[in-house]
Design a protein around this motif. Structure first.
Motif, PDB file in Angstrom:
ATOM      1  N   LEU A   9     -13.600 -14.484  49.516  1.00  0.00           N
ATOM      2  CA  LEU A   9     -13.025 -15.808  49.778  1.00  0.00           C
ATOM      3  C   LEU A   9     -11.925 -15.738  50.833  1.00  0.00           C
ATOM      4  CD1 LEU A   9     -13.292 -18.739  48.733  1.00  0.00           C
ATOM      5  CD2 LEU A   9     -11.419 -18.232  47.148  1.00  0.00           C
ATOM      6  N   THR A  10     -12.040 -16.606  51.827  1.00  0.00           N
ATOM      7  CA  THR A  10     -11.103 -16.614  52.952  1.00  0.00           C
ATOM      8  C   THR A  10     -10.697 -18.046  53.275  1.00  0.00           C
ATOM      9  OG1 THR A  10     -12.130 -14.642  53.902  1.00  0.00           O
ATOM     10  CG2 THR A  10     -10.790 -15.964  55.377  1.00  0.00           C
ATOM     11  N   LYS A  11      -9.406 -18.210  53.579  1.00  0.00           N
ATOM     12  CA  LYS A  11      -8.907 -19.521  54.013  1.00  0.00           C
ATOM     13  C   LYS A  11      -7.886 -19.334  55.116  1.00  0.00           C
ATOM     14  CE  LYS A  11      -8.141 -23.897  54.262  1.00  0.00           C
ATOM     15  NZ  LYS A  11      -9.176 -24.776  54.863  1.00  0.00           N
ATOM     16  N   SER A  12      -8.092 -20.065  56.220  1.00  0.00           N
ATOM     17  CA  SER A  12      -7.178 -20.010  57.361  1.00  0.00           C
ATOM     18  C   SER A  12      -6.720 -21.406  57.728  1.00  0.00           C
ATOM     19  CB  SER A  12      -7.866 -19.365  58.571  1.00  0.00           C
ATOM     20  OG  SER A  12      -8.271 -18.046  58.289  1.00  0.00           O
ATOM     21  N   TYR A  13      -5.511 -21.469  58.245  1.00  0.00           N
ATOM     22  CA  TYR A  13      -4.982 -22.687  58.854  1.00  0.00           C
ATOM     23  C   TYR A  13      -4.646 -22.339  60.293  1.00  0.00           C
ATOM     24  CZ  TYR A  13      -4.613 -24.473  54.092  1.00  0.00           C
ATOM     25  OH  TYR A  13      -4.893 -24.896  52.808  1.00  0.00           O
ATOM     26  N   GLY A  14      -5.545 -22.676  61.206  1.00  0.00           N
ATOM     27  CA  GLY A  14      -5.353 -22.268  62.594  1.00  0.00           C
ATOM     28  C   GLY A  14      -5.426 -20.756  62.707  1.00  0.00           C
ATOM     29  N   ALA A  15      -4.407 -20.169  63.314  1.00  0.00           N
ATOM     30  CA  ALA A  15      -4.380 -18.713  63.498  1.00  0.00           C
ATOM     31  C   ALA A  15      -3.868 -17.986  62.261  1.00  0.00           C
ATOM     32  CB  ALA A  15      -3.515 -18.357  64.700  1.00  0.00           C
ATOM     33  N   LEU A  16      -3.371 -18.738  61.262  1.00  0.00           N
ATOM     34  CA  LEU A  16      -2.786 -18.126  60.069  1.00  0.00           C
ATOM     35  C   LEU A  16      -3.816 -18.036  58.954  1.00  0.00           C
ATOM     36  CD1 LEU A  16      -0.254 -17.095  58.556  1.00  0.00           C
ATOM     37  CD2 LEU A  16       0.167 -19.481  57.878  1.00  0.00           C
ATOM     38  N   THR A  17      -4.125 -16.814  58.511  1.00  0.00           N
ATOM     39  CA  THR A  17      -5.040 -16.596  57.387  1.00  0.00           C
ATOM     40  C   THR A  17      -4.209 -16.355  56.133  1.00  0.00           C
ATOM     41  OG1 THR A  17      -6.690 -15.625  58.856  1.00  0.00           O
ATOM     42  CG2 THR A  17      -6.944 -15.226  56.500  1.00  0.00           C
ATOM     43  N   VAL A  18      -4.376 -17.238  55.150  1.00  0.00           N
ATOM     44  CA  VAL A  18      -3.535 -17.169  53.950  1.00  0.00           C
ATOM     45  C   VAL A  18      -4.268 -16.574  52.743  1.00  0.00           C
ATOM     46  CG1 VAL A  18      -2.002 -19.041  54.656  1.00  0.00           C
ATOM     47  CG2 VAL A  18      -4.076 -19.581  53.388  1.00  0.00           C
ATOM     48  N   VAL A  19      -5.593 -16.598  52.761  1.00  0.00           N
ATOM     49  CA  VAL A  19      -6.401 -15.921  51.742  1.00  0.00           C
ATOM     50  C   VAL A  19      -7.384 -15.038  52.495  1.00  0.00           C
ATOM     51  CG1 VAL A  19      -8.038 -16.181  49.840  1.00  0.00           C
ATOM     52  CG2 VAL A  19      -6.157 -17.801  50.081  1.00  0.00           C
ATOM     53  N   LYS A  20      -7.346 -13.726  52.206  1.00  0.00           N
ATOM     54  CA  LYS A  20      -8.014 -12.746  53.065  1.00  0.00           C
ATOM     55  C   LYS A  20      -9.073 -11.942  52.301  1.00  0.00           C
ATOM     56  CE  LYS A  20      -3.652 -12.330  55.607  1.00  0.00           C
ATOM     57  NZ  LYS A  20      -2.518 -11.445  55.990  1.00  0.00           N
ATOM     58  N   GLY A  21     -10.254 -12.512  52.199  1.00  0.00           N
ATOM     59  CA  GLY A  21     -11.362 -11.781  51.602  1.00  0.00           C
ATOM     60  C   GLY A  21     -11.167 -11.448  50.142  1.00  0.00           C
ATOM     61  N   VAL A  22     -10.747 -12.404  49.339  1.00  0.00           N
ATOM     62  CA  VAL A  22     -10.457 -12.170  47.918  1.00  0.00           C
ATOM     63  C   VAL A  22     -11.751 -12.055  47.115  1.00  0.00           C
ATOM     64  CG1 VAL A  22      -9.559 -13.283  45.833  1.00  0.00           C
ATOM     65  CG2 VAL A  22      -8.163 -13.177  47.904  1.00  0.00           C
ATOM     66  N   ASN A  23     -11.856 -10.989  46.319  1.00  0.00           N
ATOM     67  CA  ASN A  23     -12.981 -10.780  45.402  1.00  0.00           C
ATOM     68  C   ASN A  23     -12.434 -10.744  43.977  1.00  0.00           C
ATOM     69  OD1 ASN A  23     -15.183 -10.289  47.391  1.00  0.00           O
ATOM     70  ND2 ASN A  23     -13.909  -8.529  47.920  1.00  0.00           N
ATOM     71  N   LEU A  24     -12.987 -11.587  43.124  1.00  0.00           N
ATOM     72  CA  LEU A  24     -12.500 -11.657  41.750  1.00  0.00           C
ATOM     73  C   LEU A  24     -13.621 -12.144  40.846  1.00  0.00           C
ATOM     74  CD1 LEU A  24     -10.081 -11.494  39.761  1.00  0.00           C
ATOM     75  CD2 LEU A  24      -9.617 -13.896  40.309  1.00  0.00           C
ATOM     76  N   ALA A  25     -13.775 -11.505  39.693  1.00  0.00           N
ATOM     77  CA  ALA A  25     -14.759 -11.925  38.695  1.00  0.00           C
ATOM     78  C   ALA A  25     -14.035 -12.217  37.387  1.00  0.00           C
ATOM     79  CB  ALA A  25     -15.804 -10.837  38.483  1.00  0.00           C
ATOM     80  N   VAL A  26     -14.223 -13.426  36.865  1.00  0.00           N
ATOM     81  CA  VAL A  26     -13.550 -13.867  35.642  1.00  0.00           C
ATOM     82  C   VAL A  26     -14.599 -14.123  34.568  1.00  0.00           C
ATOM     83  CG1 VAL A  26     -12.022 -15.580  34.596  1.00  0.00           C
ATOM     84  CG2 VAL A  26     -11.716 -14.935  37.000  1.00  0.00           C
ATOM     85  N   GLU A  27     -14.466 -13.436  33.439  1.00  0.00           N
ATOM     86  CA  GLU A  27     -15.406 -13.633  32.336  1.00  0.00           C
ATOM     87  C   GLU A  27     -15.133 -14.956  31.628  1.00  0.00           C
ATOM     88  OE1 GLU A  27     -15.472 -10.356  29.646  1.00  0.00           O
ATOM     89  OE2 GLU A  27     -15.417  -8.865  31.249  1.00  0.00           O
ATOM     90  N   LYS A  28     -16.169 -15.511  31.062  1.00  0.00           N
ATOM     91  CA  LYS A  28     -16.046 -16.784  30.354  1.00  0.00           C
ATOM     92  C   LYS A  28     -15.075 -16.650  29.188  1.00  0.00           C
ATOM     93  CE  LYS A  28     -18.906 -20.573  28.558  1.00  0.00           C
ATOM     94  NZ  LYS A  28     -18.526 -21.500  29.632  1.00  0.00           N
ATOM     95  N   GLY A  29     -14.162 -17.604  29.077  1.00  0.00           N
ATOM     96  CA  GLY A  29     -13.216 -17.621  27.973  1.00  0.00           C
ATOM     97  C   GLY A  29     -11.965 -16.800  28.184  1.00  0.00           C
ATOM     98  N   LYS A  30     -11.816 -16.175  29.360  1.00  0.00           N
ATOM     99  CA  LYS A  30     -10.630 -15.363  29.639  1.00  0.00           C
ATOM    100  C   LYS A  30      -9.556 -16.193  30.343  1.00  0.00           C
ATOM    101  CE  LYS A  30     -12.132 -11.380  28.094  1.00  0.00           C
ATOM    102  NZ  LYS A  30     -11.493 -10.708  26.930  1.00  0.00           N
ATOM    103  N   LEU A  31      -8.300 -15.786  30.128  1.00  0.00           N
ATOM    104  CA  LEU A  31      -7.172 -16.400  30.828  1.00  0.00           C
ATOM    105  C   LEU A  31      -6.677 -15.396  31.868  1.00  0.00           C
ATOM    106  CD1 LEU A  31      -4.208 -18.404  29.269  1.00  0.00           C
ATOM    107  CD2 LEU A  31      -3.933 -16.986  31.295  1.00  0.00           C
TER     108      LEU A  31
END
Length: 355
Positions: A9-31
């Motif tokens: 997952l990646t998110k940029s605003y213009g030249a600024l990248t604020v989320v850089k290739g995030v990988n995350l797996a969340v199991e059902k029912g977890k906090l």
């Protein structure tokens, strides 16, 4: 298979990248808590999950279904998620009952079902006696419980919380940490909780995800993150710690600042010639006025600060070799500023962090 998946997952605003290739797996029912300093990308990640902002790259999948990618985004109203904001966002002209029932009425549920589900969730959140009050007549903690009840009553697939306790005073924050965990244990919704407060994360989370500069530094149980940090950033951010840098002597020993020799029972010392950081928690260091009867993991120094904090005393000690170390001691150990002391760094509490 994980229930909620973030894949590159990646998110940029213009030249600024604020989320850089995030990988995350969340199991059902977890906090899961996204934890990190301001500007680390945790709130943007939450907003991407909610669908409030589109991703520039990567995917978000819920139950195996893609809800967000660079090509398309399912709008927030199509994701069956509930979000709780810092400001609670309660309708001031509606009673507690009406606020909690609002989402069900939008979904045009039958009146009998609405009453039954609202009554049930008000009882679970200890709000039944306040059902006819308006938000302006409630305390901050009560308003927070109303926002939780409103979010839970629609039975979302995923519950999202954006620093929900930041507007409460210290006592209410402590109370609500346990309340959020209690409600999670009762309803077992898959939950993503954003906070910069490590105590909130330790109290509420099944999994803590430490973020830094738009990336995940480490993810694991609260105990894993605290006891076994993998990087200097994580060690510093979770709990009070001292970081002492030095050179490798062997696969378990580091020659740290000022000639202090530290044997480390955990972590990775690193290759020959590589700089190694050693993390030692404040409360794990043993302070005394007599020299311990060991040759390694000890150093002498001078007290430069001593603060009485009721349950303990907080010390700052300048070591003979030049490093400064912070430690704590019982209240009866009262050594004045300028006093000479010895510090012992137990090997079982020294964790090497290869750099």
């Amino acid at each position: 298979m994980a229930f909620l998946e973030l894949d590159g997952l990646t998110k940029s605003y213009g030249a600024l990248t604020v989320v850089k290739g995030v990988n995350l797996a969340v199991e059902k029912g977890k906090l899961v808590c996204l934890l990190g300093p301001s500007g680390c990308g945790k709130t943007t990640t939450l907003r991407l999950i909610a669908g409030f902002v589109p991703a520039n790259g990567g995917e978000i999948r819920v139950g195996g279904k893609v809800v967000s990618s660079a090509a398309s985004t399912v709008p927030p109203e199509g994701r069956n998620m509930s979000m709780i904001f810092q400001s609670y966002a309660l309708w001031p002209h509606m009673t507690v009952f009406e606020n909690v029932a609002y989402g069900l009425r939008l979904r045009k549920r039958p009146a009998a079902e609405i009453k039954n589900r609202v009554d049930t969730i008000l009882a679970a959140t200890q709000l039944t006696k306040l059902a006819e009050r308006y938000p302006g007549e409630l305390s901050g903690g009560q308003q927070q419980r109303v926002s939780l009840a409103r979010a839970l009553v629609i039975k979302p697939e995923i519950l999202l919380l954006d620093e929900p306790l930041s507007n409460l005073d210290a006592n209410l924050r402590e109370e609500m940490r346990f309340e959020i965990r209690r409600l999670h244990d009762e309803f077992r919704y898959t939950t993503v909780y954003v906070t910069h407060d490590q105590v909130e994360a330790m109290t509420t989370a099944d999994v803590i995800v430490v973020m830094n500069d738009g990336r995940i530094e480490q993810a694991g149980s609260p105990e894993d993150i605290y006891e076994r940090p993998e990087t200097e950033f994580v060690a510093r951010f979770i709990g009070g710690t001292n970081i002492l840098s030095g050179a490798r002597l062997d696969d378990r020993t580091v020659s740290a600042e000022g000639g202090l020799v530290l044997a480390c029972s955990s972590g990775t010392v690193g290759a020959a010639g590589a700089t190694t950081a050693v993390s030692v928690r404040h409360h794990d260091i043993k302070l005394s006025q007599t020299r311990p009867d060991v040759d390694t993991n000890v150093a002498s120094g001078t007290v430069t600060r001593q603060i009485y904090l009721g349950s303990h005393r907080d010390y700052l000690v300048a070591l003979k070799g030049g490093a400064t170390v912070r430690t704590v001691a019982p209240v009866h150990v009262a050594i004045p500023v300028g006093g000479e002391v010895w510090l012992r760094f137990p090997p079982e509490h020294c964790r090497a962090l290869a750099q």
